[in-house]
Design an enzyme around this catalytic site. Structure first.
Site, PDB file in Angstrom:
ATOM      1  CG  HIS A 169      41.852  90.477  65.403  1.00 28.60           C
ATOM      2  ND1 HIS A 169      42.720  89.443  65.093  1.00 28.60           N
ATOM      3  CD2 HIS A 169      41.798  90.521  66.757  1.00 28.60           C
ATOM      4  CE1 HIS A 169      43.144  88.882  66.222  1.00 28.60           C
ATOM      5  NE2 HIS A 169      42.612  89.518  67.242  1.00 28.60           N
ATOM      6  CB  CYS A 180      49.390  92.644  65.096  1.00 29.62           C
ATOM      7  SG  CYS A 180      50.895  92.617  66.071  1.00 29.62           S
ATOM      8  N   GLY A 181      48.017  94.105  67.205  1.00 32.82           N
ATOM      9  CA  GLY A 181      47.662  94.827  68.426  1.00 32.82           C
ATOM     10  C   GLY A 181      48.839  95.629  68.958  1.00 32.82           C
ATOM     11  CB  THR A 182      51.879  94.732  70.621  1.00 35.81           C
ATOM     12  OG1 THR A 182      52.199  93.490  69.962  1.00 35.81           O
ATOM     13  CG2 THR A 182      50.994  94.468  71.831  1.00 35.81           C
ATOM     14  N   GLY A 215      54.004  90.712  67.318  1.00 32.17           N
ATOM     15  CA  GLY A 215      53.847  89.401  66.666  1.00 32.17           C
ATOM     16  C   GLY A 215      53.995  89.486  65.160  1.00 32.17           C
TER      17      GLY A 215
END
Ligand code: RB5
Length: 143
Positions: free
Chosen positions: A9, A65-67, A70
């Protein structure tokens, strides 16, 4: 060339922008999800993209992903995958030249869309240099 793309997400919006860019370049896209900003687990998507590249279903992969951290770890769990998290164009250029990175990772919360598309362009357009780097990539592939 066929490129597998995947995100959680946190990387979903960036993945959608990257898909548009790839399609504009007439590159075939294999979208492995996710397909909304509803919370999902990045390991599943990173691993799926790694599998698609390692099996030859796709020539290369892009994960977000967000960063980017991961999902890059997840992709790198697959043997044969060399996933590089890039935050600027220099990293994208060098990871192609030196590491023959076959999966690119970026963070949707840490890298703006314009920079990300420059990174994708550079990563697509830069060739592996081989030479002294080949031996090291061969070592990576044995682990
Ligand atoms: C999800 O909230 C976030 O942890 C994920 O997108 C990523 O940044 C993990 O490395």
């Amino acid at each position: 060339m066929k490129i597998a793309v995947a995100s959680d997400h946190g990387g979903y919006q960036l993945k959608e922008e990257i898909k548009k860019y790839l399609e504009e370049r007439d590159i075939q896209v294999l979208d492995l999800g996710t397909d909304s900003e509803e919370s999902v687990d990045y390991p599943q998507f990173g691993h799926a993209c790694g599998e698609a590249v390692a099996s030859g279903e796709a020539d290369r992969g892009i994960v977000c992903c967000g960063t980017g951290i991961g999902i890059s770890i997840a992709a790198n769990k697959v043997k044969g995958v060399r996933c590089a998290l890039c935050t600027d164009v220099t990293m994208a250029e060098l990871t192609r030249k030196h590491n023959d990175a076959n999966v690119l990772a970026m963070g949707g919360r840490t890298t703006g869309v314009l920079t990300a598309l420059e990174i994708v362009k550079t990563w697509l357009d830069t060739e592996f240099e081989g030479g002294r780097h080949q031996r090291r990539v061969d070592m990576l592939n044995r682990y």
